[in-house]
Design a protein around this motif. Structure first.
Motif, PDB file in Angstrom:
ATOM      1  N   ASN A 149      43.038  38.981  38.351  1.00  0.00           N
ATOM      2  CA  ASN A 149      44.009  39.147  39.441  1.00  0.00           C
ATOM      3  C   ASN A 149      44.882  40.393  39.268  1.00  0.00           C
ATOM      4  OD1 ASN A 149      43.156  36.618  40.603  1.00  0.00           O
ATOM      5  ND2 ASN A 149      44.387  35.598  39.035  1.00  0.00           N
ATOM      6  N   LEU A 150      44.297  41.452  38.734  1.00  0.00           N
ATOM      7  CA  LEU A 150      44.972  42.747  38.635  1.00  0.00           C
ATOM      8  C   LEU A 150      44.303  43.756  39.563  1.00  0.00           C
ATOM      9  CD1 LEU A 150      45.441  42.894  34.768  1.00  0.00           C
ATOM     10  CD2 LEU A 150      47.244  42.626  36.463  1.00  0.00           C
ATOM     11  N   THR A 151      43.956  43.288  40.764  1.00  0.00           N
ATOM     12  CA  THR A 151      43.181  44.113  41.691  1.00  0.00           C
ATOM     13  C   THR A 151      43.969  45.309  42.196  1.00  0.00           C
ATOM     14  OG1 THR A 151      43.865  42.561  43.425  1.00  0.00           O
ATOM     15  CG2 THR A 151      41.691  42.227  42.440  1.00  0.00           C
ATOM     16  N   ARG A 152      45.281  45.164  42.375  1.00  0.00           N
ATOM     17  CA  ARG A 152      46.075  46.272  42.902  1.00  0.00           C
ATOM     18  C   ARG A 152      46.163  47.404  41.878  1.00  0.00           C
ATOM     19  NH1 ARG A 152      51.087  42.968  45.853  1.00  0.00           N
ATOM     20  NH2 ARG A 152      49.738  41.643  47.157  1.00  0.00           N
ATOM     21  N   LEU A 153      46.428  47.043  40.643  1.00  0.00           N
ATOM     22  CA  LEU A 153      46.438  48.052  39.585  1.00  0.00           C
ATOM     23  C   LEU A 153      45.057  48.664  39.409  1.00  0.00           C
ATOM     24  CD1 LEU A 153      47.846  49.498  37.218  1.00  0.00           C
ATOM     25  CD2 LEU A 153      47.278  47.521  35.788  1.00  0.00           C
ATOM     26  N   GLY A 154      44.017  47.837  39.501  1.00  0.00           N
ATOM     27  CA  GLY A 154      42.651  48.334  39.352  1.00  0.00           C
ATOM     28  C   GLY A 154      42.263  49.329  40.427  1.00  0.00           C
ATOM     29  N   LEU A 155      42.752  49.142  41.654  1.00  0.00           N
ATOM     30  CA  LEU A 155      42.442  50.089  42.726  1.00  0.00           C
ATOM     31  C   LEU A 155      42.990  51.474  42.431  1.00  0.00           C
ATOM     32  CD1 LEU A 155      43.010  47.936  45.940  1.00  0.00           C
ATOM     33  CD2 LEU A 155      40.859  48.958  45.205  1.00  0.00           C
ATOM     34  N   ILE A 156      44.239  51.540  41.987  1.00  0.00           N
ATOM     35  CA  ILE A 156      44.846  52.840  41.689  1.00  0.00           C
ATOM     36  C   ILE A 156      44.135  53.516  40.524  1.00  0.00           C
ATOM     37  CG2 ILE A 156      46.990  54.031  41.164  1.00  0.00           C
ATOM     38  CD1 ILE A 156      47.025  52.670  43.839  1.00  0.00           C
ATOM     39  N   LEU A 157      43.801  52.733  39.498  1.00  0.00           N
ATOM     40  CA  LEU A 157      43.122  53.316  38.336  1.00  0.00           C
ATOM     41  C   LEU A 157      41.728  53.814  38.704  1.00  0.00           C
ATOM     42  CD1 LEU A 157      44.151  50.767  35.544  1.00  0.00           C
ATOM     43  CD2 LEU A 157      45.076  53.049  35.961  1.00  0.00           C
ATOM     44  N   LEU A 158      41.016  53.066  39.553  1.00  0.00           N
ATOM     45  CA  LEU A 158      39.689  53.516  39.994  1.00  0.00           C
ATOM     46  C   LEU A 158      39.798  54.781  40.834  1.00  0.00           C
ATOM     47  CD1 LEU A 158      37.747  50.256  40.950  1.00  0.00           C
ATOM     48  CD2 LEU A 158      37.228  51.851  39.106  1.00  0.00           C
ATOM     49  N   LEU A 159      40.817  54.872  41.664  1.00  0.00           N
ATOM     50  CA  LEU A 159      41.005  56.072  42.469  1.00  0.00           C
ATOM     51  C   LEU A 159      41.204  57.302  41.590  1.00  0.00           C
ATOM     52  CD1 LEU A 159      41.487  57.457  45.207  1.00  0.00           C
ATOM     53  CD2 LEU A 159      43.896  56.783  45.035  1.00  0.00           C
ATOM     54  N   LEU A 160      42.029  57.188  40.556  1.00  0.00           N
ATOM     55  CA  LEU A 160      42.253  58.318  39.649  1.00  0.00           C
ATOM     56  C   LEU A 160      40.990  58.665  38.863  1.00  0.00           C
ATOM     57  CD1 LEU A 160      45.779  57.273  38.291  1.00  0.00           C
ATOM     58  CD2 LEU A 160      45.276  59.076  39.952  1.00  0.00           C
TER      59      LEU A 160
END
Length: 316
Positions: A149-160
């Motif tokens: 359930n860390l999808t929001r943090l994961g989205l930003i990290l994947l974008l970078l």
């Protein structure tokens, strides 16, 4: 009803969806290979090693570009960039909007499809361990962010991460077409350093300041709360931050070592070219071998004192 927001949760049925999109990813992979990369390869006439790397970078450029645009659209429309507090507020983020859940399922499908592609693309044995390690790391991080359930943090990290990877593989494609053009590698170096700094800052912001302030600090796996009670302990929080900093430092050290080796090879190549050019000018500056005889007042005389010129016969 109109205006009603529908949210989604993960479950076993996700496996069927992922399996379906694995086949879609295989088809798209074949389309890009057949109608784009193979045609370019026929014109470039690359060696087998460069041919394999060109195909790998070509596929990843298409994937990373699509993922960057898609991920940027998701984080902007969901308000994760305009409101950074949403990355940790109301944790755990058990229920997901449709586009967030669909993005994660497609990401898992793509990296799982890369496993059979190692056989279909006939990847060399020397390259298989490196590619397996890369696929495993992506699957581990994406699955961890999705299930914990860390999808929001994961989205930003994947974008970078995808942004830096896009510039790297784009630079490789340009280098294979023109080996003297390495400008995009310099762009990738700048983007890589900036994304590492943003990644480290994001970790410190979320782990050091965000998750410890979550209201629900009790371990509750049924509700998806796995971390907040741990991050309430300052010793555990500092240990995690130390591990993150050490990992990012190791990545930066490998990057700096790679850049230093690349610059050393570049300067060695330039110095060898200069030495070759200097040697060529010296050879041209050597005096030409003169004809036999001696010189007198700038006129070449033969050994017997007669002129070496042939006499013109007078017309009768």
């Amino acid at each position: 009803a109109d205006g009603e927001l529908v949210l989604y949760h993960y479950g076993l049925k996700d496996l069927v969806t992922i399996l379906f999109y694995i086949f879609i990813a295989i088809i798209l992979h074949a389309v890009v290979q057949e109608y784009a990369l193979d045609k370019i390869n026929r014109r470039l006439h690359l060696s087998k090693v460069k041919h394999s790397k060109f195909n790998e970078s070509g596929q990843l450029v298409a994937f990373h570009l699509t993922s960057v645009i898609w991920c940027l659209y998701v984080v902007v429309t969901e308000g994760y960039i305009s409101n950074p507090r949403s990355l940790w507020e109301n944790y755990p983020h058990v229920y997901l909007p449709y586009q967030v859940k669909f993005f994660y399922l497609c990401q898992l499908a793509y990296w799982l499809h890369a496993l059979p592609e190692l056989y279909f693309q006939k990847v060399r044995k020397e390259e298989i361990p490196r590619q397996l390690r890369c696929i495993a790391l992506y699957l581990l991080h994406i699955t961890g962010a999705y299930l914990l359930n860390l999808t929001r943090l994961g989205l930003i990290l994947l974008l970078l991460q995808y942004l830096a990877e896009f510039f790297f593989h784009m630079a490789r494609l340009v280098y294979f077409t023109d080996e003297n053009n390495e400008k995009l590698f310099n762009v990738w170096a700048v983007v890589f350093v900036v994304t590492r700094l943003f990644t480290l800052t994001l970790y410190i912001l979320v782990i050091g300041f965000g998750l410890p302030r979550v209201e629900s600090q009790a371990l509750d796996p049924e509700r998806g709360n796995f971390f907040s009670f741990l991050f309430n302990n300052i010793l555990f929080r500092m240990s995690v931050l130390l591990l993150v900093c050490l990992f990012q430092a190791s990545v930066m050290w490998r990057f700096i070592h790679f850049q230093l080796r690349r610059w050393r090879e570049y300067w060695n190549e330039q110095s060898s070219r200069k030495r070759a050019a200097a040697a060529g000018t010296k050879q041209q500056a050597k005096p030409l071998k003169r004809d036999s005889g001696y010189h007198e007042n700038g006129v070449v005389k033969a050994e017997n004192g007669t002129s070496p010129r042939t006499k013109k016969l007078k017309s009768p």
